[in-house]
Design a protein around this motif. Sequence first.
Motif, short mmCIF file in Angstrom:
data_model
loop_
_atom_site.label_atom_id
_atom_site.label_comp_id
_atom_site.label_asym_id
_atom_site.label_seq_id
_atom_site.Cartn_x
_atom_site.Cartn_y
_atom_site.Cartn_z
N ARG A 93 0.82 -1.21 0.00
CA ARG A 93 0.00 0.00 0.00
C ARG A 93 0.86 1.26 0.00
O ARG A 93 0.38 2.33 -0.34
CB ARG A 93 -0.92 0.01 1.24
N GLU A 94 2.10 1.12 0.42
CA GLU A 94 2.99 2.29 0.48
C GLU A 94 4.40 1.86 0.10
O GLU A 94 4.88 0.81 0.54
CB GLU A 94 2.98 2.90 1.88
N HIS A 122 -6.77 3.68 -3.63
CA HIS A 122 -7.09 4.98 -3.02
C HIS A 122 -6.17 5.28 -1.83
O HIS A 122 -5.92 6.45 -1.53
CB HIS A 122 -8.55 5.02 -2.60
N ASP A 123 -5.70 4.23 -1.14
CA ASP A 123 -4.81 4.45 -0.01
C ASP A 123 -3.35 4.23 -0.40
O ASP A 123 -2.47 4.15 0.46
CB ASP A 123 -5.18 3.54 1.16
#
Length: 264
Positions: A93-94, A122-123
Amino acid sequence: MLRSARRVLRDVRERRNIDAYVIALLSVVFAVLTLIGDQVSDQYKWAVLLAGIGVLVHRITVPHGGGTPAERVLGDRNTLQRIPLKDRLDTSREVWMFAPSGVNLLSEDHCAAIRTTVLNRHDGVVKVVILDPGAGASVEIATRQLDGGLEFPLQSLPDSIATTLLRMDAMASWQVPGKREFRVFGYNPGFSLVAFDPGRAGGTVIVETHGVGNTATPSRMHLELSRQTDAHWYHYWIDQFDHIWRASKPVGDPPPADDRADGA
């Protein structure tokens, strides 16, 4: 003492070593109760003692993963490609990246993979820092180290930085739900770094050390550290990126007023 307290709190938040901390807490409580009066029966004292021995024996016998600890975390770029970047991005996610030029981390294939995975969420968050092309002396020194130190160089650091800046500009224009941030840093600290989900329990960080003489860039030493199994050094390298991020500036920011005046 304060450092130990932080380590314990971090372990508890990440649900590591809970069994050991529970036994230690019970041991302290029973020791205090014994000092102020014989308020704990022998059966409970023996229970805590045997539980502590059991946890100790269990930790001695738990394997540390495939190979020796050094073999598990050390390798060259080819060794660490046993898990392709695309597979790492699929579950992330990151993603944080730092490299003097970033031209290999942000290759065309990797950019496409980032767009369809992390930035398609979206995240999703992508943070990238490269060497500031406006820091002339730093770029010159890094060029001598990274290009001049190779037996068989294939890339020019200034040209690679220019290529990456063009790719950053293109990525900034993408209509994707994820967030991307690009910055530049004033000097080469001697390593490159990419972190996957750095704030999550399953986070991984890969560090490439530059050295001063290599056959080619893939032969440089790499470290792959997991938040679960290499907590101390994992957080050390995450803190290194945090330092670089705070000390860097967004791509496109003008130089300080004094620098502009000197160049006028």
